[in-house]
Write an enzyme that holds these catalytic residues in place. Structure first.
Site, PDB file in Angstrom:
ATOM      1  CD  GLU A 179      -4.154   6.170  11.415  1.00  0.00           C
ATOM      2  OE1 GLU A 179      -5.179   5.532  11.225  1.00  0.00           O
ATOM      3  OE2 GLU A 179      -3.829   7.164  10.736  1.00  0.00           O
ATOM      4  CG  ASP A 180      -1.910   1.673  10.737  1.00  0.00           C
ATOM      5  OD1 ASP A 180      -2.751   2.171  11.514  1.00  0.00           O
ATOM      6  OD2 ASP A 180      -2.055   1.635   9.511  1.00  0.00           O
ATOM      7  CG  HIS A 219       0.639   7.038   4.145  1.00  0.00           C
ATOM      8  ND1 HIS A 219       1.125   6.221   3.152  1.00  0.00           N
ATOM      9  CD2 HIS A 219      -0.620   6.620   4.391  1.00  0.00           C
ATOM     10  CE1 HIS A 219       0.194   5.358   2.805  1.00  0.00           C
ATOM     11  NE2 HIS A 219      -0.888   5.574   3.542  1.00  0.00           N
ATOM     12  CG  HIS A 272      -1.724   1.251   1.382  1.00  0.00           C
ATOM     13  ND1 HIS A 272      -2.600   1.770   0.440  1.00  0.00           N
ATOM     14  CD2 HIS A 272      -1.709   2.147   2.415  1.00  0.00           C
ATOM     15  CE1 HIS A 272      -3.087   2.910   0.892  1.00  0.00           C
ATOM     16  NE2 HIS A 272      -2.567   3.167   2.083  1.00  0.00           N
ATOM     17  CG  ASP A 318      -4.106   6.792   2.115  1.00  0.00           C
ATOM     18  OD1 ASP A 318      -3.765   5.601   2.006  1.00  0.00           O
ATOM     19  OD2 ASP A 318      -4.797   7.215   3.063  1.00  0.00           O
TER      20      ASP A 318
END
Length: 747
Positions: A92-93, A88, A63, A154
């Site tokens: 967050e992940d 990016h 991705h 994205d």
């Protein structure tokens, strides 16, 4: 076990292959040290996402690599953006912190990643997480537009790979995309991305419509190619004879724009004539661009008659997103309208790459001695809007969205300076555009030397002079005739300040009156008064006292009623079981299964789209009415799913009972004796359908009718539509929604 090792090895090779492809595409723009930085970012992302997989089962790193590829190949951004795209999702992940990014890749990349990282934490009741996240992302737009461009890349990749997501997630993501991201791509001049996003949204929200139009476009491809060859042949010869260096492209209109035309004009695919556009791209020196485009236009109209109403000149005055082109619609020899776009290769690059190309070609107005584009000016407006606005995130996103697709008009100040405003803007919008204080004290305006009211709608080319007065101040009526976010925000802020003052005065009056009765104003008493006077909030209550719509005598009345109630005995409350029995709504027949576990739950049908069994539907959890069922193609669906995605739940039809559901049909055709009789015979006798109402009218031989009738499901309705279409004289039969209701208001 050996097979698993082989799979992991082949995945590793595929990751490297995709990484090398990215470097290959980026090579022309790389400077010293850039390749090393990109490699570092790739290794960081690859390690961080090592054990993660996407819904499709692919390694997660596919991705970020795809997003970086879109960023460089389709938007035309540079190394900072490639690095940011690769990283990016890591904050967050994964376990990586923003401080790690800043230490390894610098403050600029960290700022972009922060803008792309969703907000975590507790949200206020009634707020929308999507809207809050979108607002946060826009806050960084004013510092660095690359945040939005990477976000669009994205979103584009997520839409391209939406197949692997469950149906309810597909609907939510597609609705959010059509509501905000496609208009945003349009505003930033990324037309290719905007078109693809719109087509993909249609593919998931209305799959049958999408497949049907795509199939028809494929079937007509050979005939279309021949038509394009015949159409451009004389134009090519003439351009060669006049020494032009050019290319000509013929492309079909997007599936989404064809569907829009079919809906707007209520016509089938076969009657959409301008299915494609011809684009003439000229290679010429910057100083000759305008003359070259008009000369090419002259040559085109030597062969084909133009529709003068459809001439669009965005060369003399570019759109605010920087788009420049000359558009005309001409009549071809076989009698079909064809759109012809004429532009230079510089203009074409701006049209394809949007904002990214602006860094290369700065043009337009001059501010503080520096050239800026119309898009820079728009971004400045967004910055102002963010700084000034204290409205809720949902209000803010709505206002922002309304400004994205607006057509523009161009007006002049008394000194001849050019200003562009959204179409529909009034003299008052113009006043706020000049300066907030001028807007706040605006009394009226002179347009082309004639006196006009504040609500006067401006036209292209108007010259506007604003008249002000120190005594003038904004009032609520002003909100009814301004369209720009800047004007709305300033007016609302002024009214809020004024309202605060009135609330304080009202509170002081209530405290004084209660004191006279030796009573203290407590929260409990405030709520009792609020309920007694039917005020929504304490602020609303005090505002009414401050304004004078409630007087001290009303407080005395409230106290008297309160005293008399004390002396009365409270009635006995029924037991909980009896109470629950009374208020529970019972469905004799469960028609829908709702939620992840597919339970049967009480629901109501939304009046804005009147779903019937067989329709593709979803459930929406409302504040006051439990679950409301909407069709997925409901006019309000995109707004509900993008703003309140967390309240959307799955719903599907189960066994169909012989129940009747209200549906509406619009019938159009040529009038003849006995037509209405034939229509009612098919409905009542042949298909045994009950009608609730029928209205028919004829005008110059054209027959139009609206029928509200009860059907069992979509199959039953389709059978009826099919039979009605066969009636002699009837041209079109379409379903319509019987009532229009904005669900969001009750959300």
């Amino acid at each position: 076990m050996e097979l698993e090792v082989l799979d992991l090895e082949s995945e590793k090779q595929e990751i490297l292959r995709r990484y090398r492809r990215l470097l290959r595409v980026a090579r022309p723009i790389l400077r010293d040290g850039d390749a090393k930085l990109i490699k570092k970012a790739f290794n960081t992302a690859n390690d961080a996402h090592r054990d993660m997989r996407r819904k499709s089962g692919e390694p997660y790193i596919f991705h970020p690599l795809a997003v970086a590829q879109i960023v460089v190949e389709e938007i035309g951004l540079g190394t900072t953006s490639i690095v940011s795209a690769l990283l990016h999702d890591v904050v967050e992940d994964t376990d990586l912190e923003l401080s790690d990014i800043e230490r390894n890749f610098g403050a600029k990349v960290a700022k972009i990643i922060d803008g792309l990282t969703k907000i975590s934490g507790v949200f206020q009741q009634g707020s929308s997480e999507q809207a809050e996240n979108f607002r946060k992302m826009l806050l960084t737009l004013s510092d660095d537009v690359r945040v939005i461009l990477i976000k669009l890349a994205d979103r584009l990749h997520n839409m391209r790979t939406l197949d692997s997501m469950p149906r309810n997630k597909q609907l939510k993501i597609a609705s959010e995309t059509s509501y905000i991201y496609a208009p945003l791509a349009h505003r930033l001049g990324l037309y290719n991305i905007k078109t693809e996003l719109e087509d993909l949204c249609l593919k998931y929200t209305e799959p049958e419509v999408y497949r049907d139009i795509a199939r028809k476009i494929r079937q007509t491809k050979a005939a279309r190619n021949k038509f394009i060859r015949d159409f451009i042949a004389p134009i090519q010869n003439a351009l060669h004879e006049h020494g032009f260096d050019f290319t000509i492209k013929g492309r079909p209109k997007s599936i989404h724009s064809i569907w829009n035309k079919m809906k707007k004009q209520n016509i089938p695919f076969e009657k959409v004539y301008d299915l494609f556009a011809i684009r003439i791209i000229l290679k010429t020196e910057p100083e000759n661009e305008k003359a070259a485009c008009w000369q090419a236009y002259s040559l085109v109209t030597d062969f084909y008659k133009p529709n003068t109403d459809r001439l669009r000149d965005w060369i003399s005055m570019a759109k605010s997103n920087g788009y420049e082109s000359l558009h005309t619609t001409v009549m071809s020899k076989p009698g079909q309208w064809v759109e012809v776009q004429i532009r230079t290769d510089r203009m074409d690059e701006i049209a394809e790459k949007g904002y990214a190309a602006h860094w290369k070609y700065k043009s337009g107005a001059v501010v503080n001695g520096k050239p800026v584009s119309g898009l820079d000016m728009w971004i400045n407006q967004v910055r102002e809007m963010l700084e000034q606005s204290d409205s809720s995130a949902i209000e803010f996103v709505d206002e922002f969205r309304n400004n994205l697709y607006n057509e523009e008009l161009f007006v002049f100040t008394p000194k001849g300076d050019l200003r562009n405003l959204p179409a529909g803007s009034t003299a008052l919008d113009f006043a706020f555009e000049i300066h907030s204080e001028i807007g706040a004290h605006c009394l009226g305006a002179k347009v082309n030397q004639k006196l006009v009211p504040l609500s006067y709608k401006l036209r292209n080319g108007d010259q506007v002079e604003i008249l002000t007065s120190g005594k003038q101040k904004p009032n609520e009526d002003w909100l009814n005739f301004v369209v720009t976010t800047k004007a709305k925000t300033r007016i609302k802020n002024h009214l809020k300040e004024e309202s605060k003052q009135i609330v304080n005065e009202g509170r002081a009056l209530v405290i004084k009156k209660l004191k006279q009765n030796k009573i203290e104003l407590t929260d409990v008493l405030t709520n009792e008064m609020r309920a007694f006077f039917d005020a929504k909030t304490p602020a609303d209550l005090f505002h009414r006292f401050g304004k004078g719509s409630l007087a001290p005598a009303d407080i005395r009345r409230f106290l008297e009623v309160k005293e008399s109630k004390k002396s009365q005995k409270a009635p006995e409350v029924q037991d909980a079981k009896t109470f629950a029995k009374e208020i529970r709504k019972v469905h004799e027949e469960d028609m829908l299964l709702i939620g992840e576990d597919m339970d049967s739950i009480d629901y109501v049908f939304a009046k804005c789209c009147n779903p019937i069994p067989g329709d593709d539907v979803f459930g929406f959890v409302t504040v006051t009415e439990g679950i409301r069922i909407h069709r997925t193609n409901c006019p309000n669906a995109a707004e509900l799913m993008s703003r309140y995605g967390y309240r959307v739940i799955k719903a599907k039809w189960t066994s169909q009972h012989e129940l009747a559901f209200l549906a509406g049909l619009k019938i159009r055709g040529t009038d003849r004796v006995g037509l209405v009789n034939d229509v009612t015979r098919i409905i009542s006798n042949e298909l045994k359908v009950n009608m609730r109402s029928i209205t028919v009218g004829t005008d110059d031989g054209v027959f139009e009718g609206s029928i509200m009738l009860f059907v069992h499901d979509t199959k039953h309705l389709e059978e009826l539509i099919d039979k009605l279409k066969r009636v002699k004289g009837i041209e079109t039969v379409t379903r319509f929604d019987s009532e229009s209701e904005k669900e969001v208001k009750s959300a």
